[in-house]
Design a protein around this motif. Structure first.
Motif, PDB file in Angstrom:
ATOM      1  N   ARG A   1       0.949  -1.262  -0.041  1.00  0.00           N
ATOM      2  CA  ARG A   1      -0.013   0.042  -0.156  1.00  0.00           C
ATOM      3  C   ARG A   1       0.905   1.391  -0.204  1.00  0.00           C
ATOM      4  NH1 ARG A   1      -2.452   3.233   3.926  1.00  0.00           N
ATOM      5  NH2 ARG A   1      -1.786   1.755   5.500  1.00  0.00           N
ATOM      6  N   LEU A   2       0.503   2.153  -0.896  1.00  0.00           N
ATOM      7  CA  LEU A   2       1.326   3.420  -1.021  1.00  0.00           C
ATOM      8  C   LEU A   2       0.505   4.471  -0.145  1.00  0.00           C
ATOM      9  CD1 LEU A   2       3.349   5.344  -2.330  1.00  0.00           C
ATOM     10  CD2 LEU A   2       1.776   5.569  -4.238  1.00  0.00           C
ATOM     11  N   GLN A   3       1.252   5.061   0.593  1.00  0.00           N
ATOM     12  CA  GLN A   3       0.479   5.949   1.630  1.00  0.00           C
ATOM     13  C   GLN A   3       1.415   7.365   1.422  1.00  0.00           C
ATOM     14  OE1 GLN A   3      -1.881   7.888   2.668  1.00  0.00           O
ATOM     15  NE2 GLN A   3      -2.611   6.367   3.856  1.00  0.00           N
ATOM     16  N   CYS A   4       0.739   8.487   1.254  1.00  0.00           N
ATOM     17  CA  CYS A   4       1.455   9.994   1.134  1.00  0.00           C
ATOM     18  C   CYS A   4       0.417  10.896   1.816  1.00  0.00           C
ATOM     19  CB  CYS A   4       0.971  10.001  -0.565  1.00  0.00           C
ATOM     20  SG  CYS A   4       2.042  11.442  -1.098  1.00  0.00           S
ATOM     21  N   THR A   5       1.431  11.912   2.249  1.00  0.00           N
ATOM     22  CA  THR A   5       0.742  12.891   3.224  1.00  0.00           C
ATOM     23  C   THR A   5       1.588  14.366   2.437  1.00  0.00           C
ATOM     24  OG1 THR A   5       2.304  12.682   4.981  1.00  0.00           O
ATOM     25  CG2 THR A   5       0.272  11.744   5.307  1.00  0.00           C
ATOM     26  N   LEU A   6       1.074  15.370   3.088  1.00  0.00           N
ATOM     27  CA  LEU A   6       1.660  16.673   2.326  1.00  0.00           C
ATOM     28  C   LEU A   6       1.439  17.761   3.427  1.00  0.00           C
ATOM     29  CD1 LEU A   6       1.316  18.100  -1.341  1.00  0.00           C
ATOM     30  CD2 LEU A   6       0.588  19.423   0.713  1.00  0.00           C
ATOM     31  N   GLN A   7       2.526  18.598   3.498  1.00  0.00           N
ATOM     32  CA  GLN A   7       2.642  19.666   4.508  1.00  0.00           C
ATOM     33  C   GLN A   7       3.104  20.858   3.859  1.00  0.00           C
ATOM     34  OE1 GLN A   7       4.388  18.688   8.174  1.00  0.00           O
ATOM     35  NE2 GLN A   7       2.967  19.932   9.449  1.00  0.00           N
ATOM     36  N   ILE A   8       2.377  22.082   3.949  1.00  0.00           N
ATOM     37  CA  ILE A   8       2.861  23.510   3.506  1.00  0.00           C
ATOM     38  C   ILE A   8       3.599  24.088   4.336  1.00  0.00           C
ATOM     39  CG2 ILE A   8       1.983  25.635   2.793  1.00  0.00           C
ATOM     40  CD1 ILE A   8       1.174  23.591   0.938  1.00  0.00           C
ATOM     41  N   ASP A   9       3.406  24.085   5.646  1.00  0.00           N
ATOM     42  CA  ASP A   9       4.264  24.764   6.523  1.00  0.00           C
ATOM     43  C   ASP A   9       4.356  23.632   8.016  1.00  0.00           C
ATOM     44  OD1 ASP A   9       4.502  26.326   9.223  1.00  0.00           O
ATOM     45  OD2 ASP A   9       5.215  27.591   7.469  1.00  0.00           O
ATOM     46  N   PRO A  10       5.674  23.387   8.550  1.00  0.00           N
ATOM     47  CA  PRO A  10       5.736  22.693   9.750  1.00  0.00           C
ATOM     48  C   PRO A  10       4.645  22.844  10.868  1.00  0.00           C
ATOM     49  CG  PRO A  10       7.709  23.068   8.741  1.00  0.00           C
ATOM     50  CD  PRO A  10       7.097  24.070   8.153  1.00  0.00           C
ATOM     51  N   SER A  11       4.329  24.052  10.995  1.00  0.00           N
ATOM     52  CA  SER A  11       3.487  24.294  12.144  1.00  0.00           C
ATOM     53  C   SER A  11       2.064  24.042  11.568  1.00  0.00           C
ATOM     54  CB  SER A  11       3.782  26.008  12.293  1.00  0.00           C
ATOM     55  OG  SER A  11       3.286  26.697  11.259  1.00  0.00           O
ATOM     56  N   GLU A  12       1.829  23.675  10.338  1.00  0.00           N
ATOM     57  CA  GLU A  12       0.535  23.768  10.059  1.00  0.00           C
ATOM     58  C   GLU A  12       0.053  22.107   9.938  1.00  0.00           C
ATOM     59  OE1 GLU A  12      -0.373  25.656   6.435  1.00  0.00           O
ATOM     60  OE2 GLU A  12       0.073  27.810   7.463  1.00  0.00           O
ATOM     61  N   SER A  13      -1.299  21.964   9.753  1.00  0.00           N
ATOM     62  CA  SER A  13      -1.587  20.540   9.743  1.00  0.00           C
ATOM     63  C   SER A  13      -1.220  19.627   8.589  1.00  0.00           C
ATOM     64  CB  SER A  13      -3.154  20.544   9.847  1.00  0.00           C
ATOM     65  OG  SER A  13      -3.905  21.006   8.366  1.00  0.00           O
ATOM     66  N   VAL A  14      -1.062  18.309   8.538  1.00  0.00           N
ATOM     67  CA  VAL A  14      -0.720  17.399   7.628  1.00  0.00           C
ATOM     68  C   VAL A  14      -1.845  17.139   6.671  1.00  0.00           C
ATOM     69  CG1 VAL A  14       0.074  15.287   7.063  1.00  0.00           C
ATOM     70  CG2 VAL A  14       1.205  16.727   8.793  1.00  0.00           C
ATOM     71  N   HIS A  15      -1.821  17.159   5.660  1.00  0.00           N
ATOM     72  CA  HIS A  15      -3.002  16.627   4.389  1.00  0.00           C
ATOM     73  C   HIS A  15      -2.960  15.545   3.976  1.00  0.00           C
ATOM     74  CE1 HIS A  15      -3.993  21.270   4.430  1.00  0.00           C
ATOM     75  NE2 HIS A  15      -2.591  21.529   4.419  1.00  0.00           N
ATOM     76  N   GLY A  16      -3.775  14.844   3.981  1.00  0.00           N
ATOM     77  CA  GLY A  16      -4.002  13.171   3.539  1.00  0.00           C
ATOM     78  C   GLY A  16      -4.344  13.207   1.879  1.00  0.00           C
ATOM     79  N   ILE A  17      -4.461  12.042   1.380  1.00  0.00           N
ATOM     80  CA  ILE A  17      -4.741  11.863   0.282  1.00  0.00           C
ATOM     81  C   ILE A  17      -6.268  12.273  -0.287  1.00  0.00           C
ATOM     82  CG2 ILE A  17      -5.224  10.116  -1.630  1.00  0.00           C
ATOM     83  CD1 ILE A  17      -3.046   8.546  -0.254  1.00  0.00           C
ATOM     84  N   GLY A  18      -6.595  13.060  -1.286  1.00  0.00           N
ATOM     85  CA  GLY A  18      -7.746  13.544  -1.580  1.00  0.00           C
ATOM     86  C   GLY A  18      -7.897  14.771  -0.920  1.00  0.00           C
ATOM     87  N   SER A  19      -7.067  15.572  -0.112  1.00  0.00           N
ATOM     88  CA  SER A  19      -7.307  16.717   0.516  1.00  0.00           C
ATOM     89  C   SER A  19      -7.210  17.945  -0.516  1.00  0.00           C
ATOM     90  CB  SER A  19      -6.504  17.006   1.386  1.00  0.00           C
ATOM     91  OG  SER A  19      -6.536  16.032   2.606  1.00  0.00           O
ATOM     92  N   VAL A  20      -8.194  18.950  -0.367  1.00  0.00           N
ATOM     93  CA  VAL A  20      -8.067  20.014  -0.797  1.00  0.00           C
ATOM     94  C   VAL A  20      -7.263  21.008  -0.148  1.00  0.00           C
ATOM     95  CG1 VAL A  20      -9.113  22.403  -1.691  1.00  0.00           C
ATOM     96  CG2 VAL A  20     -10.293  20.058  -2.059  1.00  0.00           C
ATOM     97  N   VAL A  21      -5.707  21.580  -0.430  1.00  0.00           N
ATOM     98  CA  VAL A  21      -4.953  22.405   0.006  1.00  0.00           C
ATOM     99  C   VAL A  21      -5.128  23.971  -0.436  1.00  0.00           C
ATOM    100  CG1 VAL A  21      -2.353  22.295   0.740  1.00  0.00           C
ATOM    101  CG2 VAL A  21      -3.349  20.183   0.076  1.00  0.00           C
ATOM    102  N   LYS A  22      -5.365  24.433   0.616  1.00  0.00           N
ATOM    103  CA  LYS A  22      -5.150  26.058  -0.004  1.00  0.00           C
ATOM    104  C   LYS A  22      -4.005  26.645   0.444  1.00  0.00           C
ATOM    105  CE  LYS A  22     -10.124  26.848   1.532  1.00  0.00           C
ATOM    106  NZ  LYS A  22     -10.981  27.463   2.547  1.00  0.00           N
TER     107      LYS A  22
END
Length: 342
Positions: free
Chosen positions: A229-250
């Protein structure tokens, strides 16, 4: 917190053209390590009369659905509570049918859009005219066994990519189109992992789980694989929340980078696939092409990198390597979507 669970989203029984009962199908699905299936017989929901009993006996979750099987294409309708008629739909009328499914809280997906059609498979090739792609909830981009190497699936995957590039937010899944459970399959079988939101400590009832599974597809909380299984997360700023697959990132206009972290779970359903120990590549792909590449292995299953997201409207991860004597895509995630504030 999301719980990632493996599903098969395209199945048949002898109520249409399958060769097994729903109970036999459910038992085979459990043997394959699946958590659930979508029951999608052609133009009927009759096998679901036994759904509650079979769920209780096998502990397999069964999503209610059907497959519209028409001269102009096959469409999957899942998460519905009652039969949805399609017989009055012409080649320009598919949105009327979609609205009927959505009215029940269900979702629709284009099945195997580029499979060979008549006379080999009547209506299998998609011909319906789609006026608004935002009405389509998902596309079955991988179909059958060892789906990544099939030309028809590669075309379907490109169709999905083209729609993402146009700004549409459409999920992508795999569907085995499972008709026979008694034959042992030697080719790889792909599964769709759905990220279910479950913030409760107690177990959910089957109706609640069905709603969560359907909503996971609707929101693109989906990862597809023939192996790990391939998992992936994304973060814009270390102080902000971690976004998961399918998220809309502002993203505001001052931000042009993000940190993407990928993790490969080699333990889930490990007895049901084979993968030689090797260095695998994870490509980070977007509307601007490949924007990053990471290397992972069983010894180093996690990796991360910074990505330039200027002008990026979507981004997904793809796992590539040697698999069953082919260099191929092994797994992929659904995208993150970016909303840029100008």
């Amino acid at each position: 917190m999301k719980q990632w669970l493996p599903y098969e989203l395209h199945t048949h029984t002898f109520h249409s053209d399958g060769q097994h009962s729903l109970l036999e199908l459910a038992r085979s699905a459990k043997e394959l390590g699946l958590f659930g299936i979508a029951m999608t017989d052609h133009n009927t929901m009759s096998p679901l009369l036994e759904r509650e009993q079979i769920q209780s006996e096998t502990q397999l979750q069964i999503i209610r659905g059907m497959e519209w099987t028409t001269f102009f294409g096959h469409m999957l309708a899942i998460g519905i509570t009652a039969y949805v008629d399609w017989r009055d739909l012409g080649i320009q009328d598919i949105h009327k049918g979609i609205e009927r499914v959505h009215r029940q809280g269900g979702i629709v997906g284009i099945a195997h859009p580029y499979r060979v059609g008549s006379p080999l498979c009547t209506g299998c090739y998609w011909e319906y005219e789609i006026a608004d792609w935002d009405d389509i909830d998902y596309i079955e981009v991988w179909s059958y066994t060892f789906p990544s190497i099939m030309n028809s699936n590669q075309r379907a995957f490109q169709l999905w990519t083209d729609r993402l590039n146009k700004g549409h937010r459409i999920a992508a899944v795999c569907g085995r189109d499972w008709h026979v459970s008694s034959v042992k399959v030697t080719e790889p079988i792909a599964v769709t992992y759905l990220g279910l939101d479950n913030n409760r400590d107690s177990a959910l009832d089957p109706t609640e789980v069905e709603k969560l599974a359907v909503n996971a597809i609707r929101e693109g909380s989906v990862s597809v694989t023939m192996g790990p299984r391939l998992q992936c997360t994304l973060q814009i700023d270390p102080s902000e929340s971690v976004h998961g697959i399918g998220s809309v990132v502002k993203v505001n206009e001052t931000v042009n980078t993000a940190v993407v972290k990928v993790e490969i779970d080699f333990s889930e359903r490990a007895e049901h696939w084979q993968l030689d120990d090797q260095e695998l590549k994870v490509r980070l792909v977007s509307n601007k092409g490949t924007v990053g590449e990471l290397k992972v292995s069983q010894q180093a299953s996690t990796a991360s990198c910074g990505v330039d997201i200027e002008g990026v409207i979507w981004l997904r991860a793809e796992l590539h390597g040697a698999f069953h004597n082919s260099i191929t895509m092994i797994a992929f995630t659904n995208p993150f979507y970016f909303q840029h504030d100008n």
